[in-house]
Design a protein around this motif. Structure first.
Motif, mmCIF file in Angstrom:
data_model
loop_
_atom_site.group_PDB
_atom_site.id
_atom_site.type_symbol
_atom_site.label_atom_id
_atom_site.label_comp_id
_atom_site.label_asym_id
_atom_site.label_seq_id
_atom_site.Cartn_x
_atom_site.Cartn_y
_atom_site.Cartn_z
ATOM 1 N N VAL A 1 0.835 -1.203 0.000
ATOM 2 C CA VAL A 1 0.000 0.000 0.000
ATOM 3 C C VAL A 1 0.867 1.249 0.000
ATOM 4 O O VAL A 1 0.614 2.217 -0.741
ATOM 5 N N GLU A 2 1.907 1.250 0.832
ATOM 6 C CA GLU A 2 2.796 2.411 0.907
ATOM 7 C C GLU A 2 3.500 2.656 -0.425
ATOM 8 O O GLU A 2 3.625 3.804 -0.879
ATOM 9 N N ARG A 3 3.976 1.617 -1.063
ATOM 10 C CA ARG A 3 4.686 1.778 -2.327
ATOM 11 C C ARG A 3 3.756 2.262 -3.427
ATOM 12 O O ARG A 3 4.154 3.081 -4.272
ATOM 13 N N ARG A 4 2.515 1.774 -3.443
ATOM 14 C CA ARG A 4 1.557 2.257 -4.436
ATOM 15 C C ARG A 4 1.283 3.739 -4.245
ATOM 16 O O ARG A 4 1.188 4.499 -5.207
ATOM 17 N N ALA A 5 1.138 4.148 -2.972
ATOM 18 C CA ALA A 5 0.885 5.567 -2.694
ATOM 19 C C ALA A 5 2.069 6.425 -3.136
ATOM 20 O O ALA A 5 1.886 7.496 -3.730
ATOM 21 N N ALA A 6 3.286 5.958 -2.863
ATOM 22 C CA ALA A 6 4.474 6.718 -3.255
ATOM 23 C C ALA A 6 4.585 6.805 -4.777
ATOM 24 O O ALA A 6 4.919 7.864 -5.325
ATOM 25 N N ALA A 7 4.293 5.712 -5.462
ATOM 26 C CA ALA A 7 4.364 5.712 -6.924
ATOM 27 C C ALA A 7 3.323 6.652 -7.517
ATOM 28 O O ALA A 7 3.592 7.364 -8.492
ATOM 29 N N ALA A 8 2.121 6.665 -6.928
ATOM 30 C CA ALA A 8 1.064 7.550 -7.423
ATOM 31 C C ALA A 8 1.461 9.011 -7.238
ATOM 32 O O ALA A 8 1.254 9.841 -8.138
#
Length: 398
Positions: A345-352
């Motif tokens: 979840v954290e990595r998806r948020a950072a990528a977005a």
């Protein structure tokens, strides 16, 4: 034979209760004078409520003020998705009970104190470990020393026991921090706004229902707090007016940053939770982020796993390093699974954020969550966690 538990949080106090109920001498050392902290986790999941029910504690606990959250929803530009329906679960407790953590801890401490083998010492911050040839045999704390057959470090994410034991937590990669604040509840508020996330372009807001107020968590990029503070609270108020319109009439009550509390989100884990004579539990062993609201659940399950191992070991004559390693072995798969999900979840948020996209989940989820079985599965996963341990109730047989 005795146990010293550093930390009067959910895991430490529950383990203290279980050990004392089984007749084991146990002392809980709490660094502060009471358990009252702002913006600690307030979520008691169905697993926890079922456990307390089997212990004969649930009815009295739930007589205290609490808020029943029966669903978990995403509010996105594409619509509102209900991701989990707790009332579809086969349990008398088809909800997450939102209760100020201090009430839960005071309740556990009171019930544990009914057992003659239980002692709670407040203002008793641990300052050192007592060791004999590499084996931990007790603790030093403000006020004196305490010998113990086993020392439990349940003293949170900034664990003193962990540091004194030379055990290091490795960060797994959180990318978000949260600013928490409270706004008052109104009779006109949506009755089902209990565990909701509201997504904007660069931030999201989590809203947790309470009996008298709402806890609101505003997400910011990790490390961005100084810049966010420099801009003041108006961007947060504007987000509420735009994305959480039913709170718009109270947004002005957030007047300045003194009303907020920064939660620096972390996801980390210690490689070995134990040394001879010592065991780490809860956030001291593995820091769980607020994603999913299951930090208390993981600590409670650690306490159950520890009781299942420690009580029989004491009755056999003493706790061995293998018994302590066994607690970690019983829990590590669950913790790895939960933390891996949180890291994704954290990595998806950072990528977005890096691509300039919104923080909202993809539109496809609207159709996925339309299936009731998916919402039930999501509720079950959050309500019990992966590989939930079952308390061995024969521990309390006389």
């Amino acid at each position: 034979m005795s146990v010293a538990i550093a930390g009067g949080g959910p895991g430490g106090l529950l383990l203290g209760y279980l050990l004392a109920r089984a007749g084991i001498e146990v002392t809980v050392l709490e660094a502060r004078s009471d358990f009252d902290r702002d913006f600690r986790g307030d979520s008691l999941h169905p697993y926890t409520l079922e456990l307390l029910d089997r212990l004969g504690l649930a009815d009295d606990l739930l007589a205290l003020d609490h808020f029943k959250a029966r669903s978990f929803r995403f509010h996105t530009p594409h619509g509102v998705y209900r991701a989990a329906d707790y009332d579809r679960l086969r349990t008398p407790f088809g909800y997450v009970a939102l209760m100020p953590q201090v009430r839960f801890l005071d309740f556990l401490a009171e019930r544990a104190s009914a057992f003659p083998s239980f002692t709670l010492r407040t203002n008793a911050k641990v300052t050192g470990l007592i060791e004999d040839d590499g084996t931990v045999t007790g603790v030093r704390h403000r006020g004196g020393e305490l010998a113990a057959s086993v020392v439990i470090g349940a003293d949170g994410r900034f664990s003193t026991v962990r540091r004194l034991a030379g055990l290091e937590a490795r960060s797994l990669g959180a990318t978000t921090d949260l600013l928490w604040f409270r706004l008052p509840r109104s009779a006109a508020d949506p009755p089902d706004a209990d565990l909701d996330l509201y997504f904007g372009r660069d931030s999201y807001v989590g809203v947790l229902g309470g009996v008298r107020d709402w806890q609101v968590g505003y997400s910011i990029e990790k490390g961005a707090y100084p810049a966010v503070r420099e801009r003041g609270v108006e961007p947060i108020r504007a987000f509420l007016r735009e994305r959480v319109p039913w709170l718009a009439d109270r947004a002005h009550l957030l007047a300045d940053f003194s009303q907020t509390t920064l939660l620096s989100v972390d996801i980390s884990r210690v490689a070995d939770w134990h040394r001879p004579g010592l065991l780490l539990l809860g956030d001291a062993a593995h820091v769980i982020s607020p994603v999913g609201g299951n930090g208390i659940l993981m600590a409670v399950q650690d306490a159950v796993a520890a009781a299942n191992r420690l009580v029989p070991a004491f009755r056999r004559g003493g706790v061995t390093p293998a018994d302590l390693a066994g607690v970690q072995a019983d829990r590590i798969r669950a913790i790895e699974r939960v933390q891996a999900d949180q890291v994704r979840v954290e990595r998806r948020a950072a990528a977005a954020r890096a691509r300039g996209r919104g923080t909202a989940p993809p539109k496809l989820l609207k159709y996925v969550f339309a299936v009731p079985a998916v919402r039930t599965r999501g509720a079950r996963g959050n309500a019990y966690g992966p590989f939930p341990p079952q308390l061995d109730e024969s521990l309390f047989a006389s």
